[in-house]
Design a protein around this motif. Structure first.
Motif, mmCIF file in Angstrom:
data_model
loop_
_atom_site.group_PDB
_atom_site.id
_atom_site.type_symbol
_atom_site.label_atom_id
_atom_site.label_comp_id
_atom_site.label_asym_id
_atom_site.label_seq_id
_atom_site.Cartn_x
_atom_site.Cartn_y
_atom_site.Cartn_z
ATOM 1 N N PRO A 128 0.823 -1.333 0.218
ATOM 2 C CA PRO A 128 0.151 -0.164 -0.152
ATOM 3 C C PRO A 128 0.880 1.307 -0.071
ATOM 4 O O PRO A 128 1.943 1.172 0.290
ATOM 5 C CB PRO A 128 -0.783 -0.380 1.361
ATOM 6 C CG PRO A 128 -0.590 -1.549 1.545
ATOM 7 C CD PRO A 128 0.445 -1.928 1.217
ATOM 8 N N SER A 129 0.101 2.568 -0.275
ATOM 9 C CA SER A 129 1.127 3.602 -0.403
ATOM 10 C C SER A 129 1.022 4.402 0.750
ATOM 11 O O SER A 129 1.758 5.599 1.026
ATOM 12 C CB SER A 129 0.098 4.444 -1.344
ATOM 13 O OG SER A 129 -1.271 4.735 -1.199
ATOM 14 N N TRP A 130 0.475 3.686 2.063
ATOM 15 C CA TRP A 130 0.311 4.328 3.408
ATOM 16 C C TRP A 130 1.862 4.654 3.829
ATOM 17 O O TRP A 130 2.894 3.651 3.623
ATOM 18 C CB TRP A 130 -0.375 3.402 4.581
ATOM 19 C CG TRP A 130 -1.890 3.637 4.108
ATOM 20 C CD1 TRP A 130 -2.756 2.444 3.673
ATOM 21 C CD2 TRP A 130 -2.643 4.646 4.213
ATOM 22 N NE1 TRP A 130 -3.974 2.870 3.751
ATOM 23 C CE2 TRP A 130 -4.137 4.210 3.971
ATOM 24 C CE3 TRP A 130 -2.399 6.177 4.846
ATOM 25 C CZ2 TRP A 130 -5.109 5.071 4.159
ATOM 26 C CZ3 TRP A 130 -3.607 6.836 4.995
ATOM 27 C CH2 TRP A 130 -5.015 6.509 4.516
ATOM 28 N N PRO A 131 2.375 5.466 4.630
ATOM 29 C CA PRO A 131 3.606 5.437 5.248
ATOM 30 C C PRO A 131 3.969 4.336 5.893
ATOM 31 O O PRO A 131 3.086 4.041 6.825
ATOM 32 C CB PRO A 131 3.752 6.734 6.037
ATOM 33 C CG PRO A 131 2.667 7.681 5.364
ATOM 34 C CD PRO A 131 1.420 6.739 4.900
ATOM 35 N N ASP A 132 5.243 3.791 5.881
ATOM 36 C CA ASP A 132 5.772 2.639 6.548
ATOM 37 C C ASP A 132 4.767 1.339 6.283
ATOM 38 O O ASP A 132 4.893 0.385 7.339
ATOM 39 C CB ASP A 132 5.658 3.099 8.029
ATOM 40 C CG ASP A 132 6.484 4.362 8.268
ATOM 41 O OD1 ASP A 132 7.770 4.353 7.939
ATOM 42 O OD2 ASP A 132 5.927 5.099 8.918
ATOM 43 N N ALA A 133 4.016 1.505 5.474
ATOM 44 C CA ALA A 133 3.168 0.171 5.252
ATOM 45 C C ALA A 133 4.114 -1.048 4.830
ATOM 46 O O ALA A 133 5.084 -0.835 4.020
ATOM 47 C CB ALA A 133 2.233 0.503 4.046
ATOM 48 N N PRO A 134 3.880 -2.285 5.242
ATOM 49 C CA PRO A 134 4.652 -3.407 4.881
ATOM 50 C C PRO A 134 3.812 -4.040 3.527
ATOM 51 O O PRO A 134 2.848 -3.613 3.049
ATOM 52 C CB PRO A 134 4.163 -4.273 6.073
ATOM 53 C CG PRO A 134 2.758 -4.068 6.600
ATOM 54 C CD PRO A 134 2.753 -2.603 6.371
ATOM 55 N N THR A 135 4.455 -5.012 3.094
ATOM 56 C CA THR A 135 3.917 -5.670 2.037
ATOM 57 C C THR A 135 2.907 -6.925 2.475
ATOM 58 O O THR A 135 3.283 -7.486 3.449
ATOM 59 C CB THR A 135 4.981 -6.373 1.212
ATOM 60 O OG1 THR A 135 5.840 -5.502 0.616
ATOM 61 C CG2 THR A 135 4.123 -7.049 -0.030
ATOM 62 N N PHE A 136 1.748 -6.704 1.894
ATOM 63 C CA PHE A 136 0.639 -7.756 2.307
ATOM 64 C C PHE A 136 0.327 -8.694 1.350
ATOM 65 O O PHE A 136 0.655 -8.467 0.360
ATOM 66 C CB PHE A 136 -0.750 -6.944 2.678
ATOM 67 C CG PHE A 136 -0.634 -6.029 3.720
ATOM 68 C CD1 PHE A 136 -0.973 -6.493 5.121
ATOM 69 C CD2 PHE A 136 -0.481 -4.790 3.882
ATOM 70 C CE1 PHE A 136 -1.124 -5.608 6.258
ATOM 71 C CE2 PHE A 136 -0.337 -3.711 4.957
ATOM 72 C CZ PHE A 136 -0.627 -4.155 5.980
ATOM 73 N N ASP A 137 -0.152 -10.028 1.709
ATOM 74 C CA ASP A 137 -0.799 -10.934 0.799
ATOM 75 C C ASP A 137 -2.167 -10.462 0.546
ATOM 76 O O ASP A 137 -2.864 -9.961 1.477
ATOM 77 C CB ASP A 137 -0.778 -12.099 1.490
ATOM 78 C CG ASP A 137 0.755 -12.912 1.078
ATOM 79 O OD1 ASP A 137 1.515 -12.250 0.402
ATOM 80 O OD2 ASP A 137 0.682 -14.049 1.382
ATOM 81 N N VAL A 138 -2.538 -10.576 -0.779
ATOM 82 C CA VAL A 138 -4.127 -10.107 -1.185
ATOM 83 C C VAL A 138 -4.623 -11.496 -1.141
ATOM 84 O O VAL A 138 -4.322 -12.624 -1.714
ATOM 85 C CB VAL A 138 -3.908 -9.787 -2.504
ATOM 86 C CG1 VAL A 138 -5.519 -9.406 -2.817
ATOM 87 C CG2 VAL A 138 -3.236 -8.453 -2.780
ATOM 88 N N LEU A 139 -6.033 -11.588 -0.252
ATOM 89 C CA LEU A 139 -6.656 -12.625 -0.104
ATOM 90 C C LEU A 139 -8.039 -12.371 -0.689
ATOM 91 O O LEU A 139 -8.567 -11.063 -0.698
ATOM 92 C CB LEU A 139 -6.975 -13.268 1.118
ATOM 93 C CG LEU A 139 -6.037 -13.471 2.078
ATOM 94 C CD1 LEU A 139 -6.004 -14.207 3.349
ATOM 95 C CD2 LEU A 139 -4.890 -14.484 1.270
ATOM 96 N N ILE A 140 -8.875 -13.334 -1.293
ATOM 97 C CA ILE A 140 -9.984 -13.045 -2.368
ATOM 98 C C ILE A 140 -10.984 -14.235 -1.617
ATOM 99 O O ILE A 140 -10.678 -15.259 -1.401
ATOM 100 C CB ILE A 140 -9.807 -13.285 -3.807
ATOM 101 C CG1 ILE A 140 -9.082 -11.935 -4.338
ATOM 102 C CG2 ILE A 140 -11.159 -13.227 -4.540
ATOM 103 C CD1 ILE A 140 -9.598 -10.661 -4.208
#
Length: 197
Positions: free
Chosen positions: A179-191
């Motif tokens: 995400p573009s949020w400051p200090d955001a980590p990389t997330f897995d996308v679940l559907i």
């Protein structure tokens, strides 16, 4: 609205709020966050600070968005014990920015029209109330009966407990997203496909 009473489980009452109404619940939202993410807050991770969390909440509940934001607060014996929220992704959504898709056409996967995908942004339960079925009840309360075709959420790959729970609840991984949020980590996308009655 109340949850179905289950043997050995406390009765859970649900309160639903629009974006404008959610802003009036700001203190409750922060209190639940502080009582749910104790270890994350104490870790010193800038993304997990209460100030950063509430900044995101304020952006999600911006009255100019007009995207169908919904907050659900779970209450046991008169005390808020958990919360979840989300909204339908609009055509102009920034949700998919930073997406790396595992398979398929990214343009097709991210095409939104306000009726295709519901973004489940947060779900949390106060540490003192875990193990009572609150998270599952919140998940069902927010998603059951939604008109969208599918739902999406972001989860840290290292959050094994939550990740395994989501998989048991019918979610599957489709890629990763920063995400573009400051200090955001990389997330897995679940559907998860949504059932329609």
């Amino acid at each position: 609205m109340n949850s179905d009473d289950l043997p050995g489980r406390p009765a859970i009452e649900f309160h639903h709020y629009t974006a404008a109404q959610a802003r009036e619940q700001r203190r409750t939202v922060e209190d639940i966050y502080r009582a749910s993410y104790i270890d994350a807050i104490e870790s010193g991770d800038e993304f997990e600070t209460p100030d950063a969390f509430m900044h995101r909440f304020d952006a999600y509940t911006d009255p100019d968005r007009g995207d169908g934001f919904e907050l659900v607060v779970a209450v046991i014996d008169g005390k808020p014990c958990g919360q979840t929220w989300g909204w339908p992704l609009q055509k102009s959504t920034a949700w998919w920015g930073g997406l790396s898709l595992d398979d398929g056409d990214p343009a097709e996967f991210t095409e939104e029209d306000g009726a295709r995908t519901f973004a489940l942004s947060e779900i949390m339960v106060r540490s003192a109330d875990t193990g009572k079925g609150v998270a599952r009840a919140l998940h069902s309360e927010l998603l059951d009966g939604r008109p969208e075709q599918r739902a999406t959420l972001l989860v840290r790959p290292t959050n094994t407990r939550a990740y395994q729970t989501y998989l048991r609840w019918g979610w599957h991984r489709s890629g990763s997203l920063l995400p573009s949020w400051p200090d955001a980590p990389t997330f897995d996308v679940l559907i998860r496909e949504l059932r329609h009655r």
